[in-house]
Motif scaffolding. Structure first.
Motif, PDB file in Angstrom:
ATOM      1  N   TRP A 116       0.861  -1.186   0.000  1.00 29.67           N
ATOM      2  CA  TRP A 116       0.000   0.000   0.000  1.00 29.67           C
ATOM      3  C   TRP A 116       0.898   1.237   0.000  1.00 29.67           C
ATOM      4  O   TRP A 116       2.093   1.150   0.305  1.00 29.67           O
ATOM      5  CB  TRP A 116      -0.935   0.023   1.225  1.00 29.67           C
ATOM      6  CG  TRP A 116      -0.206   0.020   2.541  1.00 29.67           C
ATOM      7  CD1 TRP A 116       0.318   1.082   3.218  1.00 29.67           C
ATOM      8  CD2 TRP A 116       0.117  -1.143   3.315  1.00 29.67           C
ATOM      9  NE1 TRP A 116       0.941   0.671   4.365  1.00 29.67           N
ATOM     10  CE2 TRP A 116       0.821  -0.685   4.462  1.00 29.67           C
ATOM     11  CE3 TRP A 116      -0.127  -2.525   3.176  1.00 29.67           C
ATOM     12  CZ2 TRP A 116       1.292  -1.559   5.441  1.00 29.67           C
ATOM     13  CZ3 TRP A 116       0.330  -3.382   4.161  1.00 29.67           C
ATOM     14  CH2 TRP A 116       1.030  -2.908   5.269  1.00 29.67           C
ATOM     15  N   ILE A 117       0.334   2.372  -0.348  1.00 28.59           N
ATOM     16  CA  ILE A 117       1.099   3.621  -0.346  1.00 28.59           C
ATOM     17  C   ILE A 117       1.184   4.132   1.089  1.00 28.59           C
ATOM     18  O   ILE A 117       0.148   4.373   1.727  1.00 28.59           O
ATOM     19  CB  ILE A 117       0.442   4.688  -1.242  1.00 28.59           C
ATOM     20  CG1 ILE A 117       0.371   4.190  -2.687  1.00 28.59           C
ATOM     21  CG2 ILE A 117       1.221   5.995  -1.172  1.00 28.59           C
ATOM     22  CD1 ILE A 117       1.715   3.885  -3.305  1.00 28.59           C
ATOM     23  N   PRO A 118       2.378   4.270   1.643  1.00 29.07           N
ATOM     24  CA  PRO A 118       2.508   4.701   3.045  1.00 29.07           C
ATOM     25  C   PRO A 118       1.938   6.097   3.288  1.00 29.07           C
ATOM     26  O   PRO A 118       2.096   6.996   2.450  1.00 29.07           O
ATOM     27  CB  PRO A 118       4.026   4.689   3.279  1.00 29.07           C
ATOM     28  CG  PRO A 118       4.577   3.793   2.212  1.00 29.07           C
ATOM     29  CD  PRO A 118       3.682   3.988   1.029  1.00 29.07           C
ATOM     30  N   GLN A 119       1.311   6.254   4.433  1.00 29.92           N
ATOM     31  CA  GLN A 119       0.787   7.563   4.825  1.00 29.92           C
ATOM     32  C   GLN A 119       1.933   8.535   5.079  1.00 29.92           C
ATOM     33  O   GLN A 119       1.868   9.708   4.712  1.00 29.92           O
ATOM     34  CB  GLN A 119      -0.084   7.422   6.080  1.00 29.92           C
ATOM     35  CG  GLN A 119      -0.633   8.730   6.606  1.00 29.92           C
ATOM     36  CD  GLN A 119      -1.430   8.536   7.892  1.00 29.92           C
ATOM     37  OE1 GLN A 119      -1.755   7.416   8.271  1.00 29.92           O
ATOM     38  NE2 GLN A 119      -1.716   9.623   8.591  1.00 29.92           N
ATOM     39  N   HIS A 120       2.975   8.037   5.730  1.00 32.45           N
ATOM     40  CA  HIS A 120       4.132   8.888   6.062  1.00 32.45           C
ATOM     41  C   HIS A 120       5.347   8.427   5.272  1.00 32.45           C
ATOM     42  O   HIS A 120       5.762   7.273   5.358  1.00 32.45           O
ATOM     43  CB  HIS A 120       4.419   8.835   7.562  1.00 32.45           C
ATOM     44  CG  HIS A 120       3.278   9.326   8.402  1.00 32.45           C
ATOM     45  ND1 HIS A 120       2.874  10.647   8.396  1.00 32.45           N
ATOM     46  CD2 HIS A 120       2.441   8.676   9.250  1.00 32.45           C
ATOM     47  CE1 HIS A 120       1.843  10.790   9.214  1.00 32.45           C
ATOM     48  NE2 HIS A 120       1.560   9.614   9.734  1.00 32.45           N
ATOM     49  N   GLN A 121       5.917   9.352   4.493  1.00 33.28           N
ATOM     50  CA  GLN A 121       7.035   9.004   3.622  1.00 33.28           C
ATOM     51  C   GLN A 121       8.234   9.914   3.839  1.00 33.28           C
ATOM     52  O   GLN A 121       9.061  10.086   2.936  1.00 33.28           O
ATOM     53  CB  GLN A 121       6.586   9.068   2.157  1.00 33.28           C
ATOM     54  CG  GLN A 121       5.459   8.122   1.802  1.00 33.28           C
ATOM     55  CD  GLN A 121       5.037   8.234   0.358  1.00 33.28           C
ATOM     56  OE1 GLN A 121       5.799   8.657  -0.510  1.00 33.28           O
ATOM     57  NE2 GLN A 121       3.793   7.839   0.075  1.00 33.28           N
ATOM     58  N   GLY A 122       8.347  10.482   5.032  1.00 30.06           N
ATOM     59  CA  GLY A 122       9.452  11.402   5.257  1.00 30.06           C
ATOM     60  C   GLY A 122      10.200  11.170   6.549  1.00 30.06           C
ATOM     61  O   GLY A 122      10.811  12.088   7.095  1.00 30.06           O
ATOM     62  N   GLN A 123      10.188   9.929   7.055  1.00 28.40           N
ATOM     63  CA  GLN A 123      10.796   9.660   8.356  1.00 28.40           C
ATOM     64  C   GLN A 123      12.273   9.289   8.193  1.00 28.40           C
ATOM     65  O   GLN A 123      12.628   8.130   8.021  1.00 28.40           O
ATOM     66  CB  GLN A 123      10.034   8.547   9.061  1.00 28.40           C
ATOM     67  CG  GLN A 123       8.570   8.901   9.298  1.00 28.40           C
ATOM     68  CD  GLN A 123       7.807   7.793   9.996  1.00 28.40           C
ATOM     69  OE1 GLN A 123       7.981   7.561  11.187  1.00 28.40           O
ATOM     70  NE2 GLN A 123       6.948   7.104   9.268  1.00 28.40           N
ATOM     71  N   ILE A 124      13.129  10.294   8.257  1.00 29.24           N
ATOM     72  CA  ILE A 124      14.572  10.079   8.158  1.00 29.24           C
ATOM     73  C   ILE A 124      15.080   9.537   9.487  1.00 29.24           C
ATOM     74  O   ILE A 124      14.832  10.129  10.538  1.00 29.24           O
ATOM     75  CB  ILE A 124      15.300  11.397   7.828  1.00 29.24           C
ATOM     76  CG1 ILE A 124      14.763  11.997   6.529  1.00 29.24           C
ATOM     77  CG2 ILE A 124      16.809  11.175   7.748  1.00 29.24           C
ATOM     78  CD1 ILE A 124      15.258  13.405   6.256  1.00 29.24           C
ATOM     79  N   ILE A 125      15.807   8.431   9.452  1.00 25.88           N
ATOM     80  CA  ILE A 125      16.373   7.915  10.698  1.00 25.88           C
ATOM     81  C   ILE A 125      17.891   8.045  10.731  1.00 25.88           C
ATOM     82  O   ILE A 125      18.486   7.913  11.804  1.00 25.88           O
ATOM     83  CB  ILE A 125      15.956   6.457  10.964  1.00 25.88           C
ATOM     84  CG1 ILE A 125      16.507   5.508   9.903  1.00 25.88           C
ATOM     85  CG2 ILE A 125      14.453   6.339  11.063  1.00 25.88           C
ATOM     86  CD1 ILE A 125      16.298   4.039  10.268  1.00 25.88           C
ATOM     87  N   ASP A 126      18.528   8.341   9.577  1.00 20.48           N
ATOM     88  CA  ASP A 126      19.985   8.497   9.574  1.00 20.48           C
ATOM     89  C   ASP A 126      20.392   9.251   8.312  1.00 20.48           C
ATOM     90  O   ASP A 126      20.140   8.803   7.196  1.00 20.48           O
ATOM     91  CB  ASP A 126      20.664   7.123   9.616  1.00 20.48           C
ATOM     92  CG  ASP A 126      22.113   7.203  10.070  1.00 20.48           C
ATOM     93  OD1 ASP A 126      22.752   8.249   9.833  1.00 20.48           O
ATOM     94  OD2 ASP A 126      22.601   6.210  10.648  1.00 20.48           O
ATOM     95  N   LEU A 127      21.051  10.418   8.501  1.00 23.55           N
ATOM     96  CA  LEU A 127      21.529  11.191   7.357  1.00 23.55           C
ATOM     97  C   LEU A 127      22.877  10.704   6.850  1.00 23.55           C
ATOM     98  O   LEU A 127      23.311  11.094   5.772  1.00 23.55           O
ATOM     99  CB  LEU A 127      21.630  12.674   7.731  1.00 23.55           C
ATOM    100  CG  LEU A 127      20.336  13.475   7.694  1.00 23.55           C
ATOM    101  CD1 LEU A 127      20.562  14.880   8.201  1.00 23.55           C
ATOM    102  CD2 LEU A 127      19.742  13.503   6.299  1.00 23.55           C
ATOM    103  N   MET A 128      23.578   9.890   7.629  1.00 23.50           N
ATOM    104  CA  MET A 128      24.834   9.283   7.202  1.00 23.50           C
ATOM    105  C   MET A 128      25.808  10.343   6.695  1.00 23.50           C
ATOM    106  O   MET A 128      26.187  10.371   5.521  1.00 23.50           O
ATOM    107  CB  MET A 128      24.566   8.215   6.140  1.00 23.50           C
ATOM    108  CG  MET A 128      23.601   7.153   6.608  1.00 23.50           C
ATOM    109  SD  MET A 128      23.122   5.958   5.335  1.00 23.50           S
ATOM    110  CE  MET A 128      24.669   5.100   5.064  1.00 23.50           C
ATOM    111  N   ALA A 129      26.259  11.217   7.609  1.00 22.56           N
ATOM    112  CA  ALA A 129      27.107  12.352   7.221  1.00 22.56           C
ATOM    113  C   ALA A 129      28.399  11.921   6.540  1.00 22.56           C
ATOM    114  O   ALA A 129      28.942  12.644   5.690  1.00 22.56           O
ATOM    115  CB  ALA A 129      27.423  13.189   8.454  1.00 22.56           C
TER     116      ALA A 129
END
Length: 645
Positions: A141-154
């Motif tokens: 299904w198409i996720p309701q939330h699609q912007g949950q960043i858990i690591d930017l990996m600098a």
């Protein structure tokens, strides 16, 4: 960078003495912030921000990117804050800016708030979705939330890790997706697991911690290697004193920082995951308030350096270098809370946000090599500190002797004696008021009203027992605390008992209407902005969401009792003028609450006015809606309280 007025000169100008404040235009308070979400690129050379625009052909907000050295600007994105609202900005690397946004939608007849994450490439000057279409096509299904960043990996700036559902059996069971921002390629580094709602990586970017949720039960698991078997660390119930919430890792992949209770208040601990007993070592605690905020981690120093909370003051740093920098800011910007919100990758340049009850918020750009600090943007450009009213902290006792913290804002130049007053309980209700800048309170004070905000029981930050006292207490002790605060002001001679109006938004709107119904002789009028009017309906409306059991644990599940503690069941008791305002796209408190309350009051021939805000959300994100709300408030309060400035 274009140099602005010298800092000291600006500071002295902003603090000229004024005996009384002129009445400012509604727009000065009620417009959405002029500037927000100021972000410094990793190399310290560019600033991105969300900027309000109000031009004939361009209204709403834009994303603005400015080169610090040349002053060159670009505007990659614009919104009218109706179709979607920009939530935040974040640099993935020096070339790509990540933009988080939300918009209202419906899923199978249930109103929802959807979030999305887009990227802007400074080289190609193109904006596109972070999540490739090929990924979405393979989901269940198409996720309701699609912007949950858990690591930017600098240290791997072309890639980020996202938490995304749609691959598991149930909604909310997230996988971890690695996305290459330059090429658009992606791969799953962690598959979804049953009832796992979120993941945390260590500083080596390995998925290490998972959070399990089943109804009101939470479990914290750890896996030594991603995709391997997990071991249980802690298990607890929602709103329990034995909760242990992971915050993040130190550079050592075995050192995990957590938030847990210490002597009845939330504090910060660290745990060595190789210790079989999982001993919690206390790192930071306040004496009589919870510690909130997030870990501050230095990628340069490769260590946790503090927490983004300071017992009502600035962030708390544990390293001498950062404490020294903060003390220097305090000397230059006294009588304000100065938050170092961001460093460049080499930590030589930084952003400071300075605010107080009479400082609407100023962003500063600092350069440690040049030893300079310059103002770059004002959050509310039309508001000047010398025109704003002071806020004082005080306490009072509720009828059961519980101490309640509160904040009183008195119109500038007036004595706190027999004033027309706004009782202004906060929303949430698990939230809190402080002596930081509050544009609602300053607007009311500028109109000649004293403003009283109290942290009734159940408010956040006051420890476990205080929080627990607010559970399932809507319309009961929580409401008594609001009433007792009002009577305290009358007893102290601060408020004119014939000119008190109770005003609130969200839960505060509920409290305002309940005050009008339960103590009709105490208030002259009441205002509810996006307020709850039927508590039973509020709980039932969460049935199709994953947090339904938690909502029932917080508010209750005896629907007959909850209805009886609802303003709509007591409409016949309300005899004072009522103003209702609500956005028709509110996804937190449905617009039906105000519609049905209006119909009920109108059928009983009660004095009520209702304004429905077209395309309005719960937070008055649209500038026209916010202005309409405050203009209606201005007229309604003047008609009923008649302030004398």
């Amino acid at each position: 960078m274009k140099r602005i007025l010298p800092l000291l000169f600006m500071w002295l100008c902003n603090h000229a003495v004024a005996d009384t404040a002129p009445q400012l235009p509604v727009e000065a308070f009620a417009s959405i912030p002029d500037v927000s979400s100021v972000q410094l690129s990793p190399n310290g050379k560019k600033l991105a921000s969300v900027v309000r625009v109000d031009q004939a052909k361009l209204k709403g907000t834009v994303v603005s990117i400015q080169d610090i050295e040349t002053g060159e600007k670009s505007i990659p994105l614009h919104t009218d804050n109706q179709k979607f609202v920009i939530l935040s900005l974040q640099w993935a690397n020096d070339n790509i800016l990540l933009i988080s946004a939300k918009f209202p939608a419906n899923r199978y007849g249930t109103p929802t708030t959807e979030t999305r994450l887009v990227k802007y490439d400074l080289t190609t000057k193109k904006t596109s979705s972070v999540i490739p279409r090929s990924v979405l096509d393979r989901l269940n299904w198409i996720p309701q939330h699609q912007g949950q960043i858990i690591d930017l990996m600098a240290d791997d700036p072309d890639n980020i890790l996202l938490s995304l559902d749609g691959m598991g059996e149930n909604v909310g069971e997230d996988s971890v997706l690695k996305v290459n921002l330059a090429q658009g390629k992606s791969s799953y580094t962690q598959n979804a697991k049953k009832k796992i709602i979120s993941w945390i990586t260590d500083r080596q970017h390995k998925v290490r911690i998972s959070i399990y949720n089943d109804d009101t039960e939470y479990r914290i698991y750890e896996q030594a290697e991603q995709k391997r078997d997990s071991r249980l660390l802690w298990t607890f119930k929602a709103f329990s004193e034995d909760s242990v919430w992971p915050l993040g890792f130190d550079a050592d992949p075995n050192i995990l920082y957590v938030r847990a209770y210490h002597q009845g208040f939330e504090a910060i601990f660290k745990v060595n995951l190789t210790d079989p007993k999982l001993t919690k070592e206390l790192v930071y605690a306040n004496e009589d308030t919870d510690v909130e905020g997030n870990l501050l981690y230095s990628k340069l120093k490769k260590k946790v350096i503090g927490i983004s909370e300071g017992d009502g003051e600035e962030y708390t740093f544990w390293e001498k270098e950062y404490v020294g920098l903060q003390n220097g800011l305090k000397a230059v910007l006294p009588n304000a809370h100065n938050y170092i919100t961001q460093f460049s990758a080499d930590e030589r340049r930084y952003i400071v946000y300075s605010t107080s009850s009479t400082e609407p918020g100023t962003y500063y750009f600092g350069d440690r090599d040049e030893k300079t600090l310059y103002p770059i943007a004002n959050r509310y450009g039309r508001l000047k500190s010398e025109l704003l009213a002071d806020t004082q902290y005080l306490t009072y006792e509720a009828r059961d002797k519980l101490k309640i913290d509160a904040y009183l804002t008195v119109p500038k130049g007036l004595e706190a004696k027999q004033l027309p007053t706004i009782i202004f309980p906060h929303g949430g209700p698990i939230s809190y008021d402080s002596n930081d800048f509050d544009y609602w309170a300053q607007f009311f004070a500028n109109r000649g009203y004293a403003v009283f905000r109290m942290n009734f029981r159940g408010s956040a930050g006051y420890g476990y027992e205080f929080m627990k006292a607010g559970l399932k207490s809507w319309g009961l002790e929580m409401q008594n605390d609001v009433e007792d605060g009002t009577r305290y002001l009358i007893d102290q001679g601060i408020s004119d008992p014939k000119r008190i109006c109770i005003v609130g938004a969200s839960y505060g709107g509920y409290a305002a209407l309940m005050g009008a119904a339960m103590t009709p002789d105490l208030y002259r009028c009441a205002v509810s902005v996006a307020g709850v009017t039927d508590v039973a309906y509020l709980v039932k409306s969460s049935r199709r969401f994953t947090n339904y059991k938690v909502v029932k644990e917080q508010i209750g599940d005896d629907f007959d009792a909850l209805y009886d503690r609802s303003p709509i069941s007591k409409a016949d008791k309300i005899n004072i003028p009522v103003l209702l305002l609500h956005g028709d796209k509110d996804r937190v408190v449905k617009v039906q609450h105000s519609r049905e309350m209006y119909d009920e009051l109108k059928s009983l021939k009660k004095p009520v006015e209702y304004i429905e805000l077209e395309n309005g959300d719960h937070y008055l994100s649209n500038n026209d809606n916010r202005l309409a709300t405050f203009k209606a408030l201005d007229k309604f309060l003047a008609d009923n309280l008649n302030p004398k400035l």
